[in-house]
Enzyme design. Structure first.
Site, short mmCIF file in Angstrom:
data_model
loop_
_atom_site.label_atom_id
_atom_site.label_comp_id
_atom_site.label_asym_id
_atom_site.label_seq_id
_atom_site.Cartn_x
_atom_site.Cartn_y
_atom_site.Cartn_z
N HIS A 104 0.82 -1.21 0.00
CA HIS A 104 0.00 0.00 0.00
C HIS A 104 0.85 1.27 0.00
O HIS A 104 0.38 2.34 -0.39
CB HIS A 104 -1.01 0.00 1.15
CG HIS A 104 -0.45 0.17 2.52
ND1 HIS A 104 -0.40 -0.84 3.43
CD2 HIS A 104 0.05 1.27 3.14
CE1 HIS A 104 0.12 -0.39 4.58
NE2 HIS A 104 0.40 0.90 4.41
N SER B 193 4.47 1.26 8.52
CA SER B 193 4.07 0.25 7.54
C SER B 193 5.28 -0.33 6.81
O SER B 193 6.12 0.40 6.32
CB SER B 193 3.15 0.87 6.49
OG SER B 193 1.82 0.84 6.91
N ASP C 293 -0.79 -7.44 0.59
CA ASP C 293 -0.25 -6.13 0.97
C ASP C 293 1.25 -6.21 1.21
O ASP C 293 1.78 -5.61 2.15
CB ASP C 293 -0.96 -5.55 2.19
CG ASP C 293 -0.70 -4.04 2.33
OD1 ASP C 293 -0.22 -3.43 1.35
OD2 ASP C 293 -0.95 -3.50 3.41
#
Length: 284
Positions: free
Chosen positions: A127, A234, A159
């Site tokens: 992402h 992330s 992801d």
């Protein structure tokens, strides 16, 4: 492209925890309410899980100005820190990078990543690249050096994405935990660049295993942790006290989008390793 620093607002795709009703619907779209017009008591509040694609340059620049100098890096977890975690942090930080995707005209996003082998393959979240609008990807090392990164492959359903930097980067690969070895209650560290603060380490425990969460349109089994995770984490590693990666930090639960509340989610290492091996095998 400047590295994001300071505090910003969480931004990114909305990820929802799919506590499914018997008819297959999640509570977020269930029309049922009690006679008083409230949602069922078990729901407590609309709890949104937000992907940790870091703040875009425009958003970060607007909110950072008034906060520079106030406070410090993201608040550490209140969990006690065993001495072993100090050693684990020392071993982990040199293998963790900041990932900057996109640029002017295509949007931008920042996140984290880590080396998984001596060929300089890096794991990160897909992402981050998606938020970068398909633009160029740059990796910043702990020593401040920057390299243009090759996108070896992407797997949006998981992801996950694999990048590669030149051999001259000399990143230290992180060891991976054995599948199935992670235990609830064991201490862990989240390492990455929350809000652009490279090399940030926060501590917590494994709160739950096999937690069902919905990432985008897909349902996943995740490792839940209370280690402080914020936008920019992330793609970074969640490591145990031995410095082994147990998962890839991917999402947090928030109330009204106000940042970490001590419920974070990481993609389990067995899924990460399987996906990475497939991508590297195809793309080299």
């Amino acid at each position: 492209m400047a590295v994001q620093t300071g505090l910003g607002e969480p931004r990114g795709p909305w990820f929802i925890s799919p506590e499914l009703d018997p008819d297959g619907r999640g509570w977020w779209d269930a029309p049922e309410r009690d006679p008083g017009g409230r949602r069922p008591r078990r729901l407590l509040a609309a709890l949104a899980v937000v992907a940790l694609s870091a703040v875009s340059g425009a958003i970060a620049g607007g909110v950072v100005a008034g906060r520079d100098g106030a406070g410090g890096p993201a608040a550490a977890s209140a969990a006690p820190v065993p001495a072993e975690l100090v050693t684990a942090a020392e071993r982990t930080v040199p293998g963790v990078v900041s990932v900057l995707a996109g640029g002017a005209g295509s949007g931008s996003a920042t996140g984290s990543g880590f080396a998984v082998d001596d060929q300089q393959h890096l794991i990160t979240n897909d992402h981050i690249l998606s938020k970068g609008g398909g633009g160029p990807v740059t990796v910043e090392l702990p020593d401040g050096r920057r390299f243009a990164a090759e996108v070896v492959g992407r797997e949006p359903r998981s992801d996950l994405a694999v990048l590669k930097v030149p051999a001259s980067a000399g990143l230290t690969p992180l060891p991976l935990a054995k599948p199935g070895a992670t235990r609830v209650g064991e201490p862990v560290l989240a390492v990455g660049s929350p809000l652009g603060l490279a090399g940030t380490v926060t501590a917590g425990i494994v709160s739950a295993l096999d937690r069902q969460v919905r990432l985008g349109n897909n349902r996943h089994s995740a490792v839940q942790t209370d280690a402080s995770i914020n936008p920019g984490n992330s793609g970074g590693p969640l490591v145990n006290a031995r410095g082994e990666v147990v998962g890839v930090n991917t999402a947090i639960a928030t109330i009204d989008g106000n940042g970490s509340i001590g419920i974070g989610f990481a993609i389990p290492i067995d899924q990460v390793q399987q996906t990475a091996d497939t991508i590297i095998g195809k793309g080299g």
